[in-house]
Design a protein around this motif. Structure first.
Motif, PDB file in Angstrom:
ATOM      1  N   TYR A 213       0.868  -1.170   0.000  1.00  0.00           N
ATOM      2  CA  TYR A 213       0.000   0.000   0.000  1.00  0.00           C
ATOM      3  C   TYR A 213       0.906   1.221   0.000  1.00  0.00           C
ATOM      4  CZ  TYR A 213      -3.799   3.123   1.580  1.00  0.00           C
ATOM      5  OH  TYR A 213      -4.732   4.131   1.685  1.00  0.00           O
ATOM      6  N   CYS A 214       1.115   1.788  -1.192  1.00  0.00           N
ATOM      7  CA  CYS A 214       2.105   2.848  -1.382  1.00  0.00           C
ATOM      8  C   CYS A 214       1.495   4.203  -1.060  1.00  0.00           C
ATOM      9  CB  CYS A 214       2.640   2.808  -2.809  1.00  0.00           C
ATOM     10  SG  CYS A 214       3.334   1.203  -3.292  1.00  0.00           S
ATOM     11  N   ASN A 215       1.035   4.336   0.155  1.00  0.00           N
ATOM     12  CA  ASN A 215       0.409   5.555   0.639  1.00  0.00           C
ATOM     13  C   ASN A 215       1.472   6.396   1.351  1.00  0.00           C
ATOM     14  OD1 ASN A 215      -1.071   7.548   1.912  1.00  0.00           O
ATOM     15  ND2 ASN A 215      -2.625   6.166   2.719  1.00  0.00           N
ATOM     16  N   PRO A 216       1.775   7.601   0.859  1.00  0.00           N
ATOM     17  CA  PRO A 216       2.837   8.376   1.496  1.00  0.00           C
ATOM     18  C   PRO A 216       2.548   8.699   2.960  1.00  0.00           C
ATOM     19  CG  PRO A 216       1.587   9.729  -0.047  1.00  0.00           C
ATOM     20  CD  PRO A 216       1.165   8.314  -0.277  1.00  0.00           C
ATOM     21  N   ALA A 217       1.273   8.689   3.326  1.00  0.00           N
ATOM     22  CA  ALA A 217       0.951   8.934   4.731  1.00  0.00           C
ATOM     23  C   ALA A 217       1.455   7.814   5.631  1.00  0.00           C
ATOM     24  CB  ALA A 217      -0.564   9.097   4.905  1.00  0.00           C
ATOM     25  N   ARG A 218       1.576   6.604   5.080  1.00  0.00           N
ATOM     26  CA  ARG A 218       2.126   5.465   5.829  1.00  0.00           C
ATOM     27  C   ARG A 218       2.342   4.293   4.866  1.00  0.00           C
ATOM     28  NH1 ARG A 218       4.761   5.132  10.489  1.00  0.00           N
ATOM     29  NH2 ARG A 218       3.089   6.193  11.627  1.00  0.00           N
ATOM     30  N   PRO A 219       3.479   4.226   4.174  1.00  0.00           N
ATOM     31  CA  PRO A 219       3.765   3.068   3.330  1.00  0.00           C
ATOM     32  C   PRO A 219       3.626   1.774   4.138  1.00  0.00           C
ATOM     33  CG  PRO A 219       5.351   4.807   2.923  1.00  0.00           C
ATOM     34  CD  PRO A 219       4.556   5.233   4.122  1.00  0.00           C
ATOM     35  N   THR A 220       2.897   0.807   3.555  1.00  0.00           N
ATOM     36  CA  THR A 220       2.496  -0.384   4.314  1.00  0.00           C
ATOM     37  C   THR A 220       2.597  -1.639   3.455  1.00  0.00           C
ATOM     38  OG1 THR A 220       0.937   0.925   5.633  1.00  0.00           O
ATOM     39  CG2 THR A 220       0.579  -1.460   5.587  1.00  0.00           C
ATOM     40  N   THR A 221       3.079  -2.707   4.071  1.00  0.00           N
ATOM     41  CA  THR A 221       3.125  -4.029   3.451  1.00  0.00           C
ATOM     42  C   THR A 221       2.115  -4.934   4.137  1.00  0.00           C
ATOM     43  OG1 THR A 221       5.484  -3.803   2.946  1.00  0.00           O
ATOM     44  CG2 THR A 221       4.590  -6.041   2.982  1.00  0.00           C
ATOM     45  N   ILE A 222       1.385  -5.723   3.346  1.00  0.00           N
ATOM     46  CA  ILE A 222       0.445  -6.708   3.890  1.00  0.00           C
ATOM     47  C   ILE A 222       0.691  -8.021   3.151  1.00  0.00           C
ATOM     48  CG2 ILE A 222      -1.970  -7.280   4.345  1.00  0.00           C
ATOM     49  CD1 ILE A 222      -2.630  -4.307   3.867  1.00  0.00           C
ATOM     50  N   VAL A 223       1.182  -9.039   3.849  1.00  0.00           N
ATOM     51  CA  VAL A 223       1.489 -10.324   3.202  1.00  0.00           C
ATOM     52  C   VAL A 223       1.159 -11.482   4.142  1.00  0.00           C
ATOM     53  CG1 VAL A 223       3.296  -9.478   1.655  1.00  0.00           C
ATOM     54  CG2 VAL A 223       3.881 -10.156   3.989  1.00  0.00           C
ATOM     55  N   PRO A 224       1.018 -12.682   3.591  1.00  0.00           N
ATOM     56  CA  PRO A 224       0.924 -13.861   4.452  1.00  0.00           C
ATOM     57  C   PRO A 224       2.230 -14.063   5.217  1.00  0.00           C
ATOM     58  CG  PRO A 224       0.214 -14.369   2.199  1.00  0.00           C
ATOM     59  CD  PRO A 224       0.881 -13.023   2.164  1.00  0.00           C
ATOM     60  N   ALA A 225       2.156 -14.791   6.316  1.00  0.00           N
ATOM     61  CA  ALA A 225       3.364 -15.108   7.099  1.00  0.00           C
ATOM     62  C   ALA A 225       3.452 -16.596   7.376  1.00  0.00           C
ATOM     63  CB  ALA A 225       3.384 -14.307   8.395  1.00  0.00           C
ATOM     64  N   GLY A 226       2.874 -17.397   6.486  1.00  0.00           N
ATOM     65  CA  GLY A 226       3.030 -18.837   6.573  1.00  0.00           C
ATOM     66  C   GLY A 226       1.935 -19.527   7.350  1.00  0.00           C
ATOM     67  N   ILE A 227       2.076 -20.839   7.431  1.00  0.00           N
ATOM     68  CA  ILE A 227       1.081 -21.686   8.059  1.00  0.00           C
ATOM     69  C   ILE A 227       1.747 -22.546   9.125  1.00  0.00           C
ATOM     70  CG2 ILE A 227       1.389 -23.420   6.235  1.00  0.00           C
ATOM     71  CD1 ILE A 227      -1.520 -24.211   6.614  1.00  0.00           C
ATOM     72  N   ARG A 228       1.052 -22.709  10.259  1.00  0.00           N
ATOM     73  CA  ARG A 228       1.530 -23.575  11.321  1.00  0.00           C
ATOM     74  C   ARG A 228       0.336 -24.223  11.991  1.00  0.00           C
ATOM     75  NH1 ARG A 228       5.780 -21.969  16.158  1.00  0.00           N
ATOM     76  NH2 ARG A 228       6.094 -24.087  16.932  1.00  0.00           N
ATOM     77  N   ASP A 229       0.379 -25.556  12.100  1.00  0.00           N
ATOM     78  CA  ASP A 229      -0.714 -26.309  12.718  1.00  0.00           C
ATOM     79  C   ASP A 229      -2.052 -25.958  12.076  1.00  0.00           C
ATOM     80  OD1 ASP A 229       1.121 -27.459  14.487  1.00  0.00           O
ATOM     81  OD2 ASP A 229       0.875 -25.837  15.941  1.00  0.00           O
ATOM     82  N   GLY A 230      -2.031 -25.756  10.762  1.00  0.00           N
ATOM     83  CA  GLY A 230      -3.265 -25.492  10.037  1.00  0.00           C
ATOM     84  C   GLY A 230      -3.780 -24.072  10.142  1.00  0.00           C
ATOM     85  N   ARG A 231      -3.043 -23.186  10.823  1.00  0.00           N
ATOM     86  CA  ARG A 231      -3.500 -21.811  10.991  1.00  0.00           C
ATOM     87  C   ARG A 231      -2.575 -20.864  10.232  1.00  0.00           C
ATOM     88  NH1 ARG A 231      -4.733 -20.529  17.133  1.00  0.00           N
ATOM     89  NH2 ARG A 231      -5.821 -18.774  16.124  1.00  0.00           N
ATOM     90  N   TYR A 232      -3.173 -19.866   9.593  1.00  0.00           N
ATOM     91  CA  TYR A 232      -2.428 -18.960   8.728  1.00  0.00           C
ATOM     92  C   TYR A 232      -2.080 -17.667   9.465  1.00  0.00           C
ATOM     93  CZ  TYR A 232      -3.574 -22.009   4.834  1.00  0.00           C
ATOM     94  OH  TYR A 232      -3.671 -23.092   3.996  1.00  0.00           O
ATOM     95  N   TYR A 233      -0.791 -17.344   9.481  1.00  0.00           N
ATOM     96  CA  TYR A 233      -0.309 -16.111  10.077  1.00  0.00           C
ATOM     97  C   TYR A 233      -0.348 -14.989   9.030  1.00  0.00           C
ATOM     98  CZ  TYR A 233       1.535 -18.822  14.023  1.00  0.00           C
ATOM     99  OH  TYR A 233       1.672 -19.628  15.123  1.00  0.00           O
ATOM    100  N   ARG A 234      -0.348 -13.748   9.513  1.00  0.00           N
ATOM    101  CA  ARG A 234      -0.321 -12.589   8.625  1.00  0.00           C
ATOM    102  C   ARG A 234       0.744 -11.600   9.104  1.00  0.00           C
ATOM    103  NH1 ARG A 234      -2.961 -12.814   3.832  1.00  0.00           N
ATOM    104  NH2 ARG A 234      -2.381 -10.621   3.865  1.00  0.00           N
ATOM    105  N   ARG A 235       1.269 -10.842   8.161  1.00  0.00           N
ATOM    106  CA  ARG A 235       2.285  -9.844   8.492  1.00  0.00           C
ATOM    107  C   ARG A 235       1.903  -8.485   7.916  1.00  0.00           C
ATOM    108  NH1 ARG A 235       8.586 -10.903   7.701  1.00  0.00           N
ATOM    109  NH2 ARG A 235       8.115 -11.975   9.666  1.00  0.00           N
ATOM    110  N   TRP A 236       2.123  -7.450   8.760  1.00  0.00           N
ATOM    111  CA  TRP A 236       2.082  -6.057   8.320  1.00  0.00           C
ATOM    112  C   TRP A 236       3.458  -5.447   8.557  1.00  0.00           C
ATOM    113  CZ3 TRP A 236      -2.362  -8.392   9.537  1.00  0.00           C
ATOM    114  CH2 TRP A 236      -3.535  -8.012   8.878  1.00  0.00           C
ATOM    115  N   GLU A 237       3.862  -4.589   7.650  1.00  0.00           N
ATOM    116  CA  GLU A 237       5.086  -3.813   7.844  1.00  0.00           C
ATOM    117  C   GLU A 237       4.747  -2.353   7.571  1.00  0.00           C
ATOM    118  OE1 GLU A 237       7.926  -5.572   5.201  1.00  0.00           O
ATOM    119  OE2 GLU A 237       8.042  -7.443   6.323  1.00  0.00           O
ATOM    120  N   PHE A 238       5.146  -1.469   8.497  1.00  0.00           N
ATOM    121  CA  PHE A 238       4.838  -0.048   8.395  1.00  0.00           C
ATOM    122  C   PHE A 238       6.140   0.742   8.400  1.00  0.00           C
ATOM    123  CE2 PHE A 238       1.276  -2.068  10.604  1.00  0.00           C
ATOM    124  CZ  PHE A 238       0.192  -1.640   9.842  1.00  0.00           C
TER     125      PHE A 238
END
Length: 534
Positions: A213-238
Motif C-alpha cells: 500500500y504505497c500511501n505516502p501517509a504510511r507506506p504499508t506491506t500486507i502479506v501472508p506469514a506462513g502456516i503452522r498447525d493449520g493456521r495462517y499467520y499474517r504480516r504487516w510492515e509499516f
C-alpha cells in the motif's frame, strides 16, 4: 581449554539459521562431516523470512524435503501494489506457474520451516551441533581453518579444526570481519515496523492477500506469514516516518493503532512488533583461503522481493556441489573461487531489483508519490529489471568473450515419464550434471570422447521422446522442456548440479563443442573427470 585438534572436520559452520541448516543438510547428504557452532541454545521462535521462491522450493525438494514442504508452506497469491487511492500501480503474479513447476513463490512460517530443517539435519550422524556456543576467534593456516568457541552456560572453551569454514553468522558476521572483507553499500536504508499476527479461530480478515500500500501517509506491506498447525499467520510492515523515533513505534498501543484499519484487538493476537532497519549491503570478498561467507554474512537486502533467505539458500546450492568435488579430492580448491564469481553479481542484481521495488513504496512525500503514480499510470516509469541469471563463472563462453546465449539461465523442471515411472525430473533422472537432448538424432551426435568425459563426471544423458522405451528417453508430460527448448532455440542443453545451464546449442553439430568446453573449463580446476581430456 579442550583442543579438538585430532579431529579434522570437512566443514565448520558458524551460525545455525536456515541457510546454515540447509548447508549442513546438503553436505551431510554428500557424506561430509560438519561441525556447527551456534550462539543461541534455542532457535529464535519468531518468523523473519516469510517466503521461498520456486527455485529454492525445487532445491529443497531435491535434498529430500519434497514430501514435507507442502505441510509447512502454501502457494502465494498475486502480489499487487496500490497507491493511496487503492489504484493498482504494479502487479507481480506470484501465483503463476513457474519454470520449476508450481507457483512462483510459496509462503512459509520460518520457525516451522526451521523445525523441519533441524529435524532432518538430526537424522545425519555426519553433523555435530554445538548450540549455546559462541565463536570468539577464527583463524586459518594453509592446511585448515580453526575456531575457538566458548560454551555460554559454563564458560568452557574448545578449539576445533576443519578443512573449510563457512561463515553463516549473519549481518554482523565474525567470519567476514576475520577475513577483512568490507561491505559495499548500494544506498538503500529504511526503518520499518514489522508486526506478525495470528488471527483468532474463525476470523476472516477483509484484507488484500498480498499487497504493498504505497500511501505516502504510511507506506504499508500486507502479506501472508506462513502456516503452522493449520493456521495462517499474517504480516504487516509499516515504514517509520521521518518525524518518528524507533522507540515510539515499538509499543503495543502503536501496533494496534496502525493495524486498526485492517484488524482489531478482538480478532487476533500480536506475535511480534519490532522495528527493523532494511539495508542493501554486499561483501566485497566472499572467500579468503579456507574461509567462505554465505547468507546475510555475504549480502543483506530489502525485503520487497522476498529474496533474503532465498539468496542465502542459493549460496548453499552453488557452494555445496563445488565443495563436494574439492573435499573428495576430485578438484583443486581453485574451483571455490568461482563461488564468488558466480554468486556475487547475481546477489547484487537481486538486491538492486529489491531496491527498485523499495523505492516505489518508500516515498513519504505526497508530491513525490503523486509523480510516481503518474509515471506508472502513463507508462513512463522505468520497468523493473528482470530476475537475474548467472553472468560469469563456469559457463559456456563465447569466442569473442563473455558467455553464449542461454548460458547461465535457470533450467526447466517438470513432470516426466522415465524408465516406466512418472514423477518429477530431478527425482527420476537424478542430480548432478545432466545433458538434455531434443531427440535421438542429437543423442547420436554425442561422440565417444564426449561420452567418456560425461561418464567420468557422472553426467546423466537423456533425450526427449514420444515414449520412454529407448535408453535415456523421457516423455515431457507437461511440456516444460519442449517449450523451454523451443523458446531458446535449443537442441541440447547441459545443466549444472545447481540447475543452471552451463550452456545450450541450436544444432547437433555444436554438441561436441559444448561438452568439450565444459571439460576444458573444469580442467582448469583439475577436476578428475578431465584428466585425460586434451
Amino acid at each position: 581449554m579442550n583442543e579438538d585438534t585430532q579431529t579434522i572436520y570437512d566443514v565448520l559452520q558458524i551460525g545455525y539459521g536456515p541457510v546454515s541448516q540447509v548447508m549442513a543438510l546438503t553436505l551431510a547428504r554428500q557424506g561430509h562431516s560438519v561441525c556447527v557452532f551456534e550462539l543461541w541454545a534455542k532457535r529464535f521462535p519468531l518468523p523473519r523470512a516469510v517466503c521461498i521462491d520456486h527455485e529454492m522450493y525445487r532445491m529443497l525438494s531435491a535434498i529430500g524435503l519434497r514430501d514435507q514442504l507442502p505441510t509447512v508452506s502454501h502457494p502465494a497469491p498475486q502480489y499487487r501494489w496500490f497507491n493511496a487511492e487503492w489504484k493498482e500501480l504494479l502487479h507481480i503474479d506470484w501465483s503463476a506457474e513457474s519454470i520449476s513447476g508450481g507457483s512462483e513463490v510459496n509462503f512459509i512460517h520460518q520457525p516451522t520451516l526451521e523445525g523441519m530443517f533441524d529435524a532432518t539435519v538430526g537424522c545425519y550422524r555426519e553433523v555435530e551441533l554445538n548450540l549455546g556456543w559462541e565463536v570468539i576467534e577464527i583463524r586459518q593456516t594453509a592446511d585448515y581453518a580453526e575456531v575457538l568457541a566458548r560454551e555460554v552456560s559454563t564458560g568452557n572453551t574448545r578449539s576445533v579444526r576443519a578443512k573449510y569454514l563457512v561463515g553463516v553468522d549473519g549481518a554482523n558476521s565474525l567470519a567476514r570481519k576475520t577475513i577483512g572483507s568490507t561491505q559495499e553499500d548500494l544506498g538503500f536504508e529504511a526503518d520499518w515496523l514489522v508486526i506478525d499476527i495470528l488471527p483468532n479461530e474463525g476470523v476472516e480478515l477483509d484484507i488484500p492477500p498480498a499487497a504493498q500500500y504505497c500511501n505516502p501517509a504510511r507506506p504499508t506491506t500486507i502479506v501472508p506469514a506462513g502456516i503452522r498447525d493449520g493456521r495462517y499467520y499474517r504480516r504487516w510492515e509499516f515504514m517509520r516516518l521521518p518525524n518518528e523515533s524507533r522507540e515510539s513505534l515499538e509499543t503495543e498501543e502503536m501496533a494496534w493503532q496502525l493495524l486498526e484499519p485492517w484488524v482489531k484487538p478482538d480478532q487476533a493476537v500480536i506475535q511480534r512488533a519490532k522495528v527493523y532497519n532494511f539495508r542493501s549491503l554486499i561483501a566485497h570478498n566472499w572467500r579468503d583461503g579456507r574461509i567462505l561467507l554465505a547468507g546475510d554474512a555475504a549480502h543483506v537486502m530489502p525485503p520487497f522481493m522476498g529474496q533474503g533467505m532465498c539468496a542465502g539458500l542459493r549460496d548453499d546450492w552453488n557452494l555445496a556441489w563445488k565443495l563436494d568435488l574439492v573435499l573428495r579430492g576430485q578438484a583443486s580448491d581453485s574451483l571455490l573461487d568461482t563461488y564468488q564469481t558466480e554468486r556475487r553479481p547475481h546477489a547484487k542484481d537481486v538486491i538492486e531489483l529489491s531496491m527498485y521495488l523499495g523505492k516505489v513504496i518508500c516515498i513519504p512525500d505526497p508530491a513525490k508519490a503523486a509523480e510516481r503514480d503518474k509515471a506508472f499510470f502513463d507508462g513512463t516509469v522505468a520497468p523493473p529489471p528482470p530476475f537475474p541469471s548467472l553472468v560469469d563463472g563456469i559457463l559456456y563462453g563465447a569466442a569473442s568473450g563473455g558467455i553464449r546465449p542461454s548460458a547461465g539461465l535457470l533450467s526447466p523442471h517438470g513432470t516426466i515419464r522415465y524408465q516406466n515411472r512418472t514423477g518429477r525430473f530431478d527425482d527420476l533422472v537424478g542430480l548432478g550434471f545432466v545433458l538434455v537432448l531434443r531427440g535421438t538424432d542429437e543423442a547420436q551426435a554425442v561422440s565417444a570422447t564426449n561420452l567418456s568425459f560425461l561418464e567420468k563426471l557422472n553426467t546423466k544423458v537423456v533425450h526427449l521422446a514420444s515414449d520412454d522405451t529407448a535408453t535415456g528417453s523421457f516423455v515431457d508430460l507437461d511440456g516444460k522442456f519442449t517449450s523451454y527448448m523451443d523458446q531458446h532455440g535449443l537442441c541440447a542443453m547441459l545443466v549444472r548440479p545447481d540447475f543452471y545451464l552451463y550452456g545450450g546449442v541450436s544444432s547437433k553439430a555444436q554438441i561436441a563443442d559444448l561438452v568439450q568446453n565444459l571439460a576444458a573449463d573444469l580442467k582448469r580446476h583439475e577436476v578428475l573427470a578431465t584428466a585425460d581430456i586434451e
